[in-house]
Write a protein that holds these residues in place. Structure first.
Motif: not given
Length: 357
Positions: A81-84, A95-98, A130-134, A160-161
Motif C-alpha cells: 500500500i505504501e509503494l502504491f 489527490d484525484n484517486t480513491y 472498510f477503509i476509504v480515502t480520496g 468515476a463519473t
C-alpha cells in the motif's frame, strides 16, 4: 509453519515474507467473551455448533501460530500500500484517486469454539474492515452507515463519473447509470463526502454495540450455502467427524445453509436467521442485550415479531435491483422499547405470505 488442517484448507498455511518473520513473535489471538463458549451457550445454537468440542491447549497453540503468521504477513500488504500510494504521489495522481481497502469476510479465532474460518452468522464472520480515502473524503472519520460489498460497484461508477459533464446525448455516462439501476447495491459516495466529523466524535463516546440510523439502509441480508458431500455424511470433512471428537472445532455441512436479516438502526440491533435443515432451526440475537451472541433468544419472540422477521427475510431474499434499495423505516419494524411493548407493520415493498411455528 506446520498446519494440521492443510489437507482441508491449504490456504491456511500463511507464510510471512522473510523480513517480517518474528516481527510479532509471541503474539496471541484475542480472547473475546465468546471464546471457547460454554456447553450451555452452544446448546442453544444450530446443529453443527452443538457438535463442537472445547478449545484444547494444542488447538489454542495452533491458532496463536496462525494468528502470528497472518499478522506478520499483513506487513507485506502494508508495504505494498505504501509503494502504491507513493507511486500515485510521484505521478501527481494521489489527490484525484480513491482507494478502497476491505475484505470479503471476517474470521473466527476460537469464538464459539470455532478455531478458524468464516462460515457462520456471527459478528466475527460477517463484519469486515472498510477503509476509504480520496477526493473530498474527510480524514479520521468513522461513518455510521451500513456499507456492504454489493455497494462497491455502484460507488465506483459514482466516483468515476462524478466529474463527467452530461451533454444530454446518449453517452457512456447514461449507459453506466442505467446499469447502476439494475444493481442491488447503493452508492456510498454521498455518505463519504458528507461525513460529519462532529457526529464522529460523539459516536466515539457511545458503546460500539449501540446502533444508529443509516441513510443507506437499516437492514440487510446475510446468506450462506453449506458445503458437504454424501460420501462424507454431508460433511465437508472426510472422514466425517463423530460428535464429541476432541479435535472438532470447525467444519462445514450441507445443512449449514441459512438466510438472515441483520437489522441495525437507532432502535434495534438484531439478527434473525433461519436454517435450511431438518430442524428448520432459527437463531435470534438482540446484540444490544447479548453483544457476544452467546444465547439464542428465538423463543423469547412473540408470534408477531416472528412473522415480521420472516416477512422481511423473504423480501430481502427475492428482491432485485430497485426493490433491494427500498429501505423500510425504522419504526415499521419490531423495536424493543422500555415498556417491553412491540409493534409490527408491513413495509409495503412486496407482498409476502409467511407462517411461523
Amino acid at each position: 509453519m506446520s498446519d494440521p488442517h492443510s489437507s482441508i484448507l491449504p490456504d491456511l498455511v500463511v507464510t510471512p515474507a522473510p523480513w517480517a518473520e518474528t516481527k510479532y513473535d509471541g503474539a496471541t489471538a484475542v480472547k473475546t467473551p465468546n471464546y471457547n463458549a460454554s456447553e450451555m451457550s452452544l446448546a442453544s445454537k444450530h446443529w453443527m455448533m452443538r457438535w463442537l468440542a472445547p478449545i484444547d491447549p494444542a488447538t489454542e497453540a495452533w491458532m496463536n501460530a496462525v494468528y502470528q503468521n497472518r499478522t506478520e504477513a499483513l506487513l507485506s500488504v502494508d508495504r505494498h500500500i505504501e509503494l502504491f500510494v507513493n507511486a500515485l504521489k510521484e505521478h501527481d495522481l494521489y489527490d484525484n484517486t480513491y482507494i478502497i481497502y476491505t475484505s470479503d469476510n471476517g474470521w473466527q479465532l476460537g469464538q464459539h469454539r470455532l478455531s478458524y474460518d468464516k462460515r457462520q452468522l456471527y459478528e466475527n464472520d460477517i463484519r469486515v474492515p472498510f477503509i476509504v480515502t480520496g477526493p473530498r473524503v474527510p480524514a479520521n472519520v468513522t461513518s455510521k452507515d451500513i456499507v456492504m460489498n454489493i455497494d462497491i460497484a455502484p460507488t465506483m461508477v459514482d466516483m468515476a463519473t462524478s466529474a463527467i459533464q452530461d451533454d444530454g446525448q446518449p453517452s457512456l455516462l447514461q449507459n453506466l447509470y442505467s446499469r447502476v439501476q439494475e444493481m442491488d447495491g447503493i452508492s456510498f459516495l454521498p455518505a463519504l463526502v458528507n461525513a460529519d466529523k462532529k457526529d464522529n466524535e460523539k459516536a466515539k463516546e457511545t458503546k460500539k454495540t449501540e446502533a444508529s440510523s443509516s441513510p443507506l439502509r437499516n437492514d440487510f441480508l446475510v446468506s450462506y450455502h453449506g458445503r458437504g458431500a454424501a460420501q462424507c455424511d454431508n460433511f465437508w470433512d472426510c472422514p466425517a467427524p463423530k460428535q464429541g471428537d476432541k479435535d472438532y472445532h470447525m467444519g462445514d455441512w450441507s445443512n449449514n445453509t441459512y438466510h438472515c436479516v441483520r437489522t441495525l438502526h437507532a432502535e434495534e440491533n438484531t439478527i434473525y436467521c433461519r436454517f435450511s435443515d431438518d430442524e428448520n432451526f432459527v437463531e435470534f440475537y438482540d446484540i444490544n442485550a447479548d453483544e457476544w451472541q452467546l444465547y439464542n433468544a428465538y423463543e423469547s419472540l412473540t408470534v408477531e415479531q416472528k412473522i415480521h422477521y420472516e416477512r422481511r427475510l423473504e423480501e430481502l431474499r427475492i428482491c432485485k435491483g430497485e426493490t433491494c434499495r427500498q429501505m423500510p423505516l425504522a419504526q415499521q419494524g419490531y423495536a424493543t422499547r422500555e415498556d417491553g411493548d412491540s409493534s409490527t407493520k408491513a413495509n409495503g415493498i412486496v407482498n409476502v405470505e409467511v407462517s411461523v411455528a
